[in-house]
Structure formats: C-alpha cells, structure tokens
Design a protein around this motif. Structure first.
Motif, mmCIF file in Angstrom:
data_model
loop_
_atom_site.group_PDB
_atom_site.id
_atom_site.type_symbol
_atom_site.label_atom_id
_atom_site.label_comp_id
_atom_site.label_asym_id
_atom_site.label_seq_id
_atom_site.Cartn_x
_atom_site.Cartn_y
_atom_site.Cartn_z
ATOM 1 N N ALA A 1 17.464 67.675 50.673
ATOM 2 C CA ALA A 1 16.922 66.788 51.707
ATOM 3 C C ALA A 1 18.065 66.102 52.456
ATOM 4 N N ARG B 1 19.491 68.428 54.981
ATOM 5 C CA ARG B 1 18.636 68.471 56.174
ATOM 6 C C ARG B 1 18.869 67.253 57.067
ATOM 7 N N VAL C 1 16.949 60.038 53.053
ATOM 8 C CA VAL C 1 16.875 61.133 52.082
ATOM 9 C C VAL C 1 15.528 61.099 51.370
ATOM 10 N N ALA D 1 12.936 62.378 53.745
ATOM 11 C CA ALA D 1 12.986 63.836 53.945
ATOM 12 C C ALA D 1 12.546 64.589 52.692
ATOM 13 N N ALA D 2 12.809 64.006 51.531
ATOM 14 C CA ALA D 2 12.457 64.677 50.267
ATOM 15 C C ALA D 2 11.009 64.405 49.882
#
Lengths: 188, 188
Positions: free
Chosen positions: B14, B17, B32, B35-36
C-alpha cells in the motif's frame, strides 16, 4: 527586462526551489509566494492555475539550462570530432550539476507527469523539442552521433545525473569518467 | 507466511502505491492505512516512524524486483555470451515495466533521498548491494561486462525506465531496441 518579466522569473525560480526541496506535491501557489517572499496571491496573479504555474516552471528550467552563446561559439571553430562532442556533453552535465535545484525540479516534474496528463503534455513537448534540437545541432555542426546515439545519451545522462544528485552509489566511476566511457562506447 | 508478515507486506505494498500515486510527500502512516484498508493506527504499529516505514518499503521493493529463481536457473545452462546478458537485461526491464508502481516508488524514494539523509542511507545501502550483486553475478557466471560496464548499464537503464514510465519522448527507439543498442555498444 521589464519589471513584470523579472517578477515572473523570480516567482518561477522560487517554484523551482519548492519543487526541489519539497517535491511536486509541495508545489502550491502559497508555497511559491512564501519561497519568493512575495505577498500571498502574487503567484496566483501571474499563474492563475497550477497548470499555468507548471508551464512557467518548464519554460524557466529551459532558460536556466540553455548554454551561454559564448560557450557554444567558442567551440564552433573546433574540429567536430568525438572529443568535441564529449566536451559538449561535459558542459551539459556541468550545467545540470551546478544547478542541482533545476535538475531535481525537472526530475520531480517528470514523476508528476506520470500522474497528471497536463504536466506530461507540457513537459513532453519541451523534452521532445530539446531532443530534436540536439539531433539537429549534431547534424548541422557535423558532430558524430545521429538520432539513435543522441537518444542513448539522453537516457544515459539522465540516469547518471539522477544517481549523482540523489544518493550516489560507488561504481568506481566519477562523472567525467562515466561520460568518457559512454562517449567512447556509444559513438562508433 | 505468518499472518503478521502478510499484513506487513500488504501495508508495504500500500505504501508503494501511495508513493507512486501521490509522491513522497503524500507518504504518511494515515495514507498507508487508507490505501491498505486497515484501521487507522495499523501502519504506525508496524512501522513506528516514517524512517521505519521507508526502510520497509525499500525491502519490499527489493522483494518485488527479485527475479523468480526459475527464470535464472532456466538460463544458467546457456552460453554466457552478450546475447544471454541482453536477455537478463530485458528481464530486468520487463519486471520494472510490469510493475510500474514499484519503479515509480523507487524513483520517488531516490528524489526523497536528496532531501533526507535517512532515506539516502537506507536506499543507498540497498542500491550499493544490488550493484555489487550484479557485478558478482556477471563474474560468477562468466557473462561479459565487469564493474565499469555494469555501472554504465545501471545509469542507462535508469534513464530509459524514467523516460518510458513518465512522459516518454519519441526517440525512434522502442525499449527493446534501446536495450539492444546499449548491449551492442557498451559491451565490447
């Protein structure tokens, strides 16, 4: 230079500093005003949108990377051999190294181009022109190296500068030695 | 893989990304987690400081760029000539191109390294090791190209990938053609 142009360049220079020191995401009109020491709102007056701002930065980077006319004319009498070509390359690398903010800002914009089509367009057009100018310069002055060689040098010098300006690894090659090796091998 | 390791890798992925899509300055524990899809505070549990997070990203990037052992062993019976070396290079470039987030994240970290000594240290150590591993691999398998050539390829491939993954210019060379030209000229 008209007063407006001076202010414009000073704001663009401040933007280049912001890009180099904060990264692309730190580039806001407010950050530019703060770096330039101008009243808030000044950068927005000159460059209404972020794309306008980025366009202005691309132009200004181009200006700052342009060689002094004397540097070119003083060499135009020399034999257009690989040694002269290596000297021109060394000039490019010297300009990029002497002005690390400009080089780092340019790398930041290239990564931003991967995320934002408008940046890709402005930057891509400028780099494409620079590439074609380089090819035309070599042809016009009889220097060795055509389109393929110029392409290989673009890639090679980009990678070399990225290494030397960030966290360089020890490869046993100084910048000058790397340039000599590339010229020696890429130009046949 | 233990459940903790899986979560660790998922968080690092993540982070990769986020780096690729938002740039280095967008890399926060909160981004993070978002995104995760993990509860806020998870990334901080695994990687208490931003430097811990960046170290974990460097490790994970290394894992994702490691070739499959079969890809290497299937080639180890071949004659270690420049053609085999070109094939290995093409593998590297294929891995970098197939996983653009990883490559872009790595470029972001390299620019961040110019700003933050802790990043320079983590990334520099990893890249230095990778460079030495490449030199040792060529030596051990009798492939052409020693330390100087590997250095030149590191610079050249970096520049090539940066171009192809951001706003590529038209140089008349495809990625494969550029690799062939480099192998042809840099290896003597």
């Amino acid at each position: 230079m008209a007063r407006n142009d001076e202010r414009r360049s000073a704001l663009a220079d401040a933007g280049i500093r912001v890009l180099a020191e904060e990264g692309a995401r730190g580039l806001t009109h407010r950050a530019v005003d703060s770096a330039a020491g101008t009243p808030r709102g000044t950068a927005s007056n000159y460059f209404p949108t972020r794309d306008d701002l980025i366009s202005a930065l691309v132009d200004r980077i181009g200006e700052r990377l342009t060689p002094h006319p004397e540097a070119v004319s003083s060499r135009s009498a020399r034999l257009p051999d690989r040694k002269l070509f290596a000297d021109y390359l060394r000039d490019v690398v010297r300009r990029l190294s002497a002005d690390p903010h400009v080089s780092l800002a340019l790398f930041e914009l290239r990564l931003e181009a991967a995320r934002r089509p408008a940046v890709a367009e402005a930057l891509g057009a400028w780099r494409q022109r620079a590439f074609q100018d380089d090819v035309a310069f070599n042809e016009g002055s009889g220097l060795p190296g055509g389109q393929t060689e110029i392409a290989l040098f673009h890639y090679a010098i980009d990678g070399l500068m990225l290494d030397k300006l960030t966290a360089p690894i020890d490869t046993g090659l100084s910048i000058d030695a790397a340039i000599d090796e590339f010229v020696d091998r890429l130009i046949r």
